[in-house]
Design a protein around this motif. Structure first.
Motif, PDB file in Angstrom:
ATOM      1  N   ARG A   1     -15.928   5.498 -86.424  1.00 45.92           N
ATOM      2  CA  ARG A   1     -16.771   6.280 -85.524  1.00 45.92           C
ATOM      3  C   ARG A   1     -17.090   7.648 -86.138  1.00 45.92           C
ATOM      4  O   ARG A   1     -18.220   8.120 -86.079  1.00 45.92           O
TER       5      ARG A   1
ATOM      6  N   GLU B   1     -16.094   0.430 -84.342  1.00 39.58           N
ATOM      7  CA  GLU B   1     -15.588   1.652 -83.707  1.00 39.58           C
ATOM      8  C   GLU B   1     -15.037   1.364 -82.321  1.00 39.58           C
ATOM      9  O   GLU B   1     -14.211   2.103 -81.798  1.00 39.58           O
TER      10      GLU B   1
ATOM     11  N   VAL C   1     -27.485  26.423 -75.594  1.00 39.79           N
ATOM     12  CA  VAL C   1     -27.014  25.084 -75.909  1.00 39.79           C
ATOM     13  C   VAL C   1     -27.239  24.847 -77.401  1.00 39.79           C
ATOM     14  O   VAL C   1     -28.313  25.141 -77.919  1.00 39.79           O
ATOM     15  N   LEU C   2     -26.210  24.326 -78.093  1.00 35.39           N
ATOM     16  CA  LEU C   2     -26.327  24.134 -79.537  1.00 35.39           C
ATOM     17  C   LEU C   2     -27.231  22.948 -79.873  1.00 35.39           C
ATOM     18  O   LEU C   2     -27.850  22.918 -80.924  1.00 35.39           O
ATOM     19  N   ASN C   3     -27.263  21.971 -78.964  1.00 29.27           N
ATOM     20  CA  ASN C   3     -28.045  20.754 -79.245  1.00 29.27           C
ATOM     21  C   ASN C   3     -29.019  20.495 -78.105  1.00 29.27           C
ATOM     22  O   ASN C   3     -28.870  19.527 -77.363  1.00 29.27           O
TER      23      ASN C   3
ATOM     24  N   LEU D   1     -17.818  31.994 -77.578  1.00 29.96           N
ATOM     25  CA  LEU D   1     -17.547  31.113 -76.449  1.00 29.96           C
ATOM     26  C   LEU D   1     -16.434  30.151 -76.842  1.00 29.96           C
ATOM     27  O   LEU D   1     -16.643  28.973 -77.013  1.00 29.96           O
TER      28      LEU D   1
ATOM     29  N   VAL E   1     -13.549  28.441 -71.655  1.00 30.31           N
ATOM     30  CA  VAL E   1     -14.272  28.552 -70.393  1.00 30.31           C
ATOM     31  C   VAL E   1     -14.167  29.968 -69.830  1.00 30.31           C
ATOM     32  O   VAL E   1     -15.061  30.443 -69.134  1.00 30.31           O
TER      33      VAL E   1
ATOM     34  N   SER F   1     -14.635  23.080 -70.522  1.00 25.20           N
ATOM     35  CA  SER F   1     -14.059  22.855 -71.848  1.00 25.20           C
ATOM     36  C   SER F   1     -14.102  21.367 -72.171  1.00 25.20           C
ATOM     37  O   SER F   1     -14.121  20.515 -71.279  1.00 25.20           O
TER      38      SER F   1
ATOM     39  N   ASP G   1     -13.434  11.042 -80.959  1.00 26.66           N
ATOM     40  CA  ASP G   1     -13.826   9.847 -81.722  1.00 26.66           C
ATOM     41  C   ASP G   1     -13.698   8.573 -80.908  1.00 26.66           C
ATOM     42  O   ASP G   1     -13.415   7.511 -81.432  1.00 26.66           O
ATOM     43  N   HIS G   2     -13.902   8.687 -79.577  1.00 25.22           N
ATOM     44  CA  HIS G   2     -13.862   7.471 -78.767  1.00 25.22           C
ATOM     45  C   HIS G   2     -15.282   7.103 -78.330  1.00 25.22           C
ATOM     46  O   HIS G   2     -16.033   7.962 -77.899  1.00 25.22           O
ATOM     47  N   PRO G   3     -15.643   5.845 -78.476  1.00 26.40           N
ATOM     48  CA  PRO G   3     -17.016   5.446 -78.144  1.00 26.40           C
ATOM     49  C   PRO G   3     -17.375   5.679 -76.674  1.00 26.40           C
ATOM     50  O   PRO G   3     -18.553   5.764 -76.341  1.00 26.40           O
TER      51      PRO G   3
ATOM     52  N   ARG H   1     -17.294   8.242 -75.198  1.00 22.81           N
ATOM     53  CA  ARG H   1     -18.044   9.498 -75.118  1.00 22.81           C
ATOM     54  C   ARG H   1     -19.548   9.251 -75.194  1.00 22.81           C
ATOM     55  O   ARG H   1     -20.330  10.069 -74.749  1.00 22.81           O
ATOM     56  N   ASP H   2     -19.933   8.123 -75.790  1.00 24.59           N
ATOM     57  CA  ASP H   2     -21.369   7.811 -75.872  1.00 24.59           C
ATOM     58  C   ASP H   2     -21.966   7.558 -74.502  1.00 24.59           C
ATOM     59  O   ASP H   2     -23.178   7.571 -74.332  1.00 24.59           O
ATOM     60  N   MET H   3     -21.105   7.266 -73.506  1.00 21.31           N
ATOM     61  CA  MET H   3     -21.622   6.988 -72.163  1.00 21.31           C
ATOM     62  C   MET H   3     -22.234   8.244 -71.565  1.00 21.31           C
ATOM     63  O   MET H   3     -22.995   8.189 -70.619  1.00 21.31           O
TER      64      MET H   3
ATOM     65  N   THR I   1     -23.877  14.775 -74.323  1.00 22.21           N
ATOM     66  CA  THR I   1     -23.349  16.073 -73.935  1.00 22.21           C
ATOM     67  C   THR I   1     -24.082  17.238 -74.578  1.00 22.21           C
ATOM     68  O   THR I   1     -24.428  17.182 -75.751  1.00 22.21           O
ATOM     69  N   PHE I   2     -24.295  18.306 -73.788  1.00 18.87           N
ATOM     70  CA  PHE I   2     -24.775  19.585 -74.320  1.00 18.87           C
ATOM     71  C   PHE I   2     -23.557  20.439 -74.667  1.00 18.87           C
ATOM     72  O   PHE I   2     -22.712  20.690 -73.799  1.00 18.87           O
ATOM     73  N   PHE I   3     -23.500  20.920 -75.898  1.00 16.95           N
ATOM     74  CA  PHE I   3     -22.422  21.820 -76.279  1.00 16.95           C
ATOM     75  C   PHE I   3     -22.945  23.249 -76.358  1.00 16.95           C
ATOM     76  O   PHE I   3     -24.063  23.484 -76.809  1.00 16.95           O
TER      77      PHE I   3
ATOM     78  N   SER J   1     -20.522  25.574 -77.552  1.00 12.79           N
ATOM     79  CA  SER J   1     -19.710  25.919 -78.722  1.00 12.79           C
ATOM     80  C   SER J   1     -18.924  24.648 -79.038  1.00 12.79           C
ATOM     81  O   SER J   1     -18.981  23.692 -78.269  1.00 12.79           O
TER      82      SER J   1
ATOM     83  N   SER K   1     -16.021  23.742 -78.655  1.00 14.65           N
ATOM     84  CA  SER K   1     -15.034  23.286 -77.672  1.00 14.65           C
ATOM     85  C   SER K   1     -15.471  23.521 -76.225  1.00 14.65           C
ATOM     86  O   SER K   1     -14.723  23.224 -75.300  1.00 14.65           O
ATOM     87  N   VAL K   2     -16.662  24.098 -76.041  1.00 15.47           N
ATOM     88  CA  VAL K   2     -17.143  24.380 -74.688  1.00 15.47           C
ATOM     89  C   VAL K   2     -18.498  23.675 -74.499  1.00 15.47           C
ATOM     90  O   VAL K   2     -19.336  23.686 -75.401  1.00 15.47           O
TER      91      VAL K   2
END
Lengths: 805, 334
Positions: free
Chosen positions: A353, A370, A539-541, A589, A592, B131, B144-146, B148-150, B153-155, B157, B159-160
């Motif tokens: 993965r 994966e 937002v980074l992405n 950041l 939280v 977080s 690294d778990h699939p 998460r594809d469900m 996500t907007f990051f 940072s 870790s946030v």
């Protein structure tokens, strides 16, 4: 994942209708999102035999054909140049829907009717491949090679009578990413048997181990690697039946070798790869981390940047594939390939993965690895692929499977307590029934004392590792709908109840007062978010630049909504929103805690001050209208514990603003949107806006109010009109009156503010109505007069206010 | 004198019936009650009456004046009130006020809250900027778990992130409270998906959790069925089917019969006859352990509704973007 009905029947007997099949699989967690009954596409299409052809009496290009369709002989007028007697052809009968209308620019389907073409009756249509959606050839009719008798349904003659199911497989069930896997689930439901493909290889020639070698250096990432060596391979197209199955499964056929690896992946769920053995340096496979190798060209022709911890399949000198993700150009099977090494391996899911994500390269193989492949399937998959290639190309399979599996994989042994399962599920399922359910899954179950079972799940069920997983399986096989519904009626007083919130109070007030609640999107362009405050959280992405930053104020987003409404002709707008704004409390950041989310109430008003009535002239809203609305709201929420302070300090959004102090704390502001800002949002009309910090309002919210006895004595009302300099703020005079009048002044109302000829240039008249009341006696005129005199005297001396006669 | 008094009285009485408009009234007033009217005239002549007769004649005159005035007043009141009535145009519109309205999503959130509060649930909120730990790791989504594809996500940072569901609030509240814990968690969530009629970077969820001694899957079913019957009506049919969420096990989706086609199959339910309304399951033991609960002691269920999905289906809205465009012509319909 596409499942083809005839393919599935290779592994399990299933007699369900497509709808039943969909419902039953959906219930056990394999959600059938849709299905397509291909036979239905060719409803009312049959095989026909052209008996005779004659020229159309009135049209050179048309042919009048007699076509045998089994039950009768039809007269069909055909425009194709290639029609000839004796041909076997696809015929659409009257009422059939032709999938692809050749004369329609968009190729929309159309229904065949009984027609006259240039005066000659035509009952049906001989179709081209394009019209049937079976190819691109639209120049002439499709001539069938089938020996099916006239009248045979076309779907059967073309073997297009499959049902193709689209099944959504959740990430925990990689074992269902194949026809065999879905067949296993079907068998659990029907109690039927699963037929695994029988392997019959004809081995000959030199032993495989002499022709190739396999070495695993990084067994932590690749616990098992199996290989088969084939020679005398011919890289030819696959037979039609195999091509069709792949197409129905959603993959383009390439050649017999590549198709065989794909076919086995969709059949057994295990990804495979075929190397051109002669392009492997040293005829060797070495499985290791990329290390210093920095670049690699995958077989899609793209160069990929490697990271040292990516697992690579290498030969003696260089990488030849990204393990479990994609093969390399340098070892790809080509038309000249004659010798193969078939790979069937098991890779560590998390590493696959990471690699796939880092490279932005997701393949059917990485998707399965994966999620977790079955290490025990690697061997069968390689054998099956070798068998298939041998069948398709008459290749030589060299004796011996090379199987490098240094440690083996330990099957998990799970303690399972039937009593515990019943406790979690709220059921009374017999332990013996549970044992049988687990057995149907393919688990090995043994008793461990009275109360406990030890369960070894089958190797393909990588999602089962603890007791709760088995409890879910028991529930699934038992049927969720066979578990009764229960409710707990005892009220638990120890659980707190939600407190009332000022946001709800404010919302209901404003709706009652004629304001419309809106909800905006929190994400906006960075330039817009920056209008409300510095350095918005980004937002980074982002999905687009339009939704890149979190709002720092609700005003700019509201201006966008105002613009939209004005552009659509909605002119009078009284909008409010209750929502959050977001700002950073520190530069970076990291957690939280570096973010502050504040609840706010936003109000915005544009257009008329009151709706037009037949005897009421329309007037544009101004700041004092908005102030009146805010007053009404605040009086309801926190009585008199607030005040407005005029301020003209730097403000990026408004001019002529009022700030709001609630209980001594800054609580928000109101003002007119600056014209240059409004223009940015293409707004040409005045718009008045404000924001209140809800936490401040919540603090000041007065709910535990103490009763004040109703007055027992009458009040005395006096009106006073002053003339003052125009520059003198009304508030100064009002404050002075209140201060001078003292506690007997019950209320003060400014009922007129006038400026004109009668007041003289530069002066204006302010008229107040004052009500006096004493809590303990009826006020006399003399008492009130004394207060009035004091007010008039001080107004004159302090504010230069003259009493107007 | 008495004869003349009786003549005037008779004349006044004779006219009474004809006093139906302002002109007649005015003529009557001038003729009888004005300074030069016949009643005043009679009073004038009082001075020619002998002293002995004066009291009796005076009394009769007063009675005459009262009677004539009474005739006039009574008639005037009738004329005035009918005049007033006819001068109001009753077809005029009311003077309009501004109309208010509540946003559909806000209405729906309130309805969810009302039903669950009545069933004993607390309402708790949590941060939208969350977080990675609470949004994923604490909920059994390892790195690294699939799974998460469900949830794309907007990051903000490494870790946030912007929370992808309201489920992290479950963990936050369980960390703070000891069992029993029973609460719903409404709020805004974000998904990094292309904007379309079906999907818009933000939407709302209502998560719920109940952890206590002996909470069962059967109770989860009972609670969600009770909710669905209150919200969608008591005649709905429902089914529970197996599903997967990393933070619950067993996991289930609840479907109800499509209320647009009554289960016959239509475009909205994709011809299945069923509508998916809520994902749910038993709180995974790993999560109970992580917040310091003993999974052998307590168990719990959890569920999560998508608010916009419910709104669109219930009101027949075909594009989620309409909810956030805030066109007044849309707002005023609800």
């Amino acid at each position: 994942m596409k499942i083809v009905s005839s393919w599935l029947k290779d592994f399990v007997d299933v007699e369900w209708t497509p709808q039943q099949f969909s419902d039953d699989l959906t219930m056990v967690g394999l959600e059938v999102e849709s299905y397509e009954d291909l036979a239905a596409t060719y409803d009312k299409f049959v095989v026909g035999k052209v008996v005779s052809c004659e020229k159309h009496p009135k049209a050179d290009r048309l042919t009048v054909c007699r076509v045998d369709v089994g039950s009768e002989e039809l007269q069909i007028v055909c425009g194709a140049p290639n029609v000839a007697p004796g041909q076997t052809v696809p015929v659409g009968l009257v009422g059939a829907t032709v999938p692809h209308g050749q004369h329609d620019p968009d190729g929309k389907p159309f229904v065949l009717g009984k027609v006259k073409l240039r005066g000659v009756d035509s009952s049906g249509m001989i179709c081209s491949a394009k019209e049937l959606g079976l190819g691109t050839d639209g120049d002439g009719i499709m001539v069938l090679t089938t020996d099916a008798r006239p009248g045979t349904p076309l779907a059967i003659a073309l073997q297009r009578n499959d049902v193709v199911y689209e099944i959504g497989i959740t990430p925990n069930r990689p074992d269902c990413l194949s026809h065999l896997g879905v067949a296993r689930e079907v068998a659990i439901q029907t109690g039927g048997e699963v037929r695994r493909p029988a392997i019959t290889l004809k081995e000959s020639g030199e032993p495989a181990a002499k022709l190739a070698s396999i070495e695993i250096r990084d067994a932590d990432l690749c616990p098992r690697y199996c290989g088969r060596v084939l020679s005398d391979v011919r890289v030819i197209p696959s037979p039609e039946w195999l091509q069709r199955r792949l197409e129905l499964a959603g993959v383009r056929p390439i050649n017999a070798v590549v198709d065989a690896t794909n076919y086995v992946m969709f059949e057994l769920g295990h990804p495979l790869h075929a190397f051109d053995l002669d392009r492997l340096d040293g005829h060797a496979i070495v499985v290791r981390r990329a290390g210093p190798d920095a670049e690699f060209t995958t077989l899609d022709g793209r160069s990929r940047q490697l990271r040292p911890d990516m697992l690579m399949i290498c030969d003696r000198s260089r990488p030849v594939a990204i393990g479990g993700v994609m093969g390399g150009e340098n070892s790809e099977v080509s038309e000249t390939t004659t010798r193969l090494l078939i790979e069937g391996a098991y890779f560590l899911p998390s590493n696959i993965r990471r690699t796939a994500r880092t490279l932005g390269l997701s393949t059917e193989a990485s998707y399965r690895f994966e999620r977790g492949a079955d290490p025990e399937m690697a061997k069968l998959a390689v054998e099956r692929t070798a068998q298939l290639i041998q069948e398709l190309t008459a290749a030589t399979v060299h004796p011996g499977l090379i199987d490098v599996y240094p440690k083996g994989m330990e099957a998990s042994r799970i303690r399972f307590r039937p009593r515990r399962a019943n406790e979690i599920l709220g059921t009374n399922i017999e332990p013996s029934a549970m044992r049988s359910y687990l057995g149907r899954l393919g688990a090995h179950v043994t008793a461990n004392g009275e109360e406990e079972l030890v369960v070894v799940p089958p190797s393909f069920r990588v999602d089962i590792s603890e007791e709760i997983d088995l409890i879910e399986e028991v529930a699934r096989v038992h049927g969720y709908n066979n578990i009764e519904t229960q409710t707990r009626s005892a009220i638990d007083f120890s659980i707190p109840t939600a407190p009332a919130r000022v946001a709800d109070e404010a919302r209901s007030h404003l709706i009652g007062a004629g304001w419309r609640e809106i909800m905006a999107i929190s994400l906006q362009p960075e330039t817009v978010a920056s209008l409300g405050g510095p350095a918005p959280i980004k937002v980074l992405n982002p999905v687009s630049a339009e939704m890149q930053a979190l709002r720092t104020s609700m005003i700019p987003g509201t201006l966008d909504i105002v613009r939209l409404n004005l552009h659509r002709g909605n002119k009078d707008l009284r909008l409010f929103e209750i929502g959050k704004v977001y700002r950073r409390s520190s530069e970076n950041l990291a957690s939280v805690e570096d973010v502050v989310e504040e609840d706010r109430l936003m109000m915005a008003w544009a257009g008329v001050a009151a709706p037009v009535a037949f005897d009421r002239p329309s007037r544009e809203v101004d700041l004092m209208d908005l102030r009146g609305e805010v007053d009404a709201l605040l009086r309801r929420v926190c009585l008199d514990k607030y005040r407005f302070l005029p301020y003209r300090a730097d403000n990026t959004l408004t001019e002529s603003a009022l700030s709001l102090e609630i209980n001594g704390t800054y609580g928000g502001w109101f003002g007119e949107v600056r014209r240059d800002i409004a223009k940015r949002f293409e707004i040409e009309v005045p718009i008045f806006v404000g924001e209140i910090a809800l936490p401040v309002l919540e603090q000041a919210w007065t709910r535990d109010r103490t009763f004040r006895p109703l007055p027992r004595f009458p009040h005395v009302v006096r009106d006073l009109a002053f003339v003052v300099e125009r520059t003198m703020p009304q508030g100064d005079l009002e404050d002075l009156i209140r201060l001078t009048a003292g506690p007997l002044l019950e209320s003060l109302v400014l009922f007129d503010a006038y400026q004109g000829a009668q007041t003289g240039g530069g002066r204006r008249s302010l008229a107040y109505s004052l009500a006096f009341r004493s809590p303990d006696h009826t006020l006399t005129d003399a008492e009130v007069d004394a207060h009035i005199r004091a007010i008039v005297d001080r107004a004159r001396s302090v504010c230069g206010a003259e009493l107007r006669s | 004198m008495n004869d003349r008094i009786e003549q005037v009285r008779a004349a006044a009485r004779a006219e009474a019936a004809s006093l139906t408009n302002a002109d007649a009234l005015e003529r009557f007033r001038l003729s009888f009650l004005a300074r030069k009217g016949s009643v005043a005239d009679l009073f004038d002549q009082l001075r020619h009456v002998t002293a002995a007769d004066k009291p009796a004649v005076g009394k009769a005159l007063n009675e005459l004046r009262t009677e004539v005035q009474g005739i006039y007043d009574g008639a005037k009141e009738k004329v005035d009130s009918s005049a007033q009535r006819t001068s109001i145009d009753l077809t005029l519109p009311g003077r309009p006020l501004f109309a208010g309205s509540r946003h559909l999503v806000s209405q729906t959130l309130e309805e969810f809250q009302r039903v669950f509060v009545s069933m004993g649930f607390d309402i708790v909120e949590g941060p939208e900027v969350e977080s990675d730990y609470y949004n994923f790791e604490a909920l059994n989504f390892p790195p690294d778990h699939p799974a998460r594809d469900m949830q794309d996500t907007f990051f903000v940072s490494p870790s946030v992130l912007l929370r992808t569901h309201t489920t992290p609030v479950q963990v936050r509240i369980m960390e703070k409270r000891k069992p029993p814990v029973r609460a719903i968690m409404p709020g805004r969530v974000y998904r990094n998906e292309a904007v379309s009629a079906r999907s818009l970077v933000q939407f709302h969820q209502v998560d719920g959790v109940y952890v206590d001694k002996g909470v069962t899957f059967a109770e989860l079913k009972g609670t969600l069925v009770a909710f669905a019957k209150r919200y969608y009506g008591s005649s709905i049919k429902y089914r529970f089917r197996a599903s997967y969420f990393p933070f619950t096990e067993p996991s289930a989706e609840m479907d109800i019969t499509c209320y647009l086609c009554a289960g016959k199959g239509c475009r909205v339910c994709k011809h299945s006859g069923w509508l998916e309304i809520v994902g749910s399951g038993m709180v995974h033991p790993n999560i109970l352990k992580r917040v310091g609960y003993d999974p052998e002691e307590v168990s719990g269920y959890a569920f999560g509704f998508g608010v916009e999905r419910t709104v669109l289906l219930r009101h027949g809205i075909d594009d989620i973007r309409l909810l956030y465009e805030n066109d007044v012509r849309f707002l005023e319909q609800f």
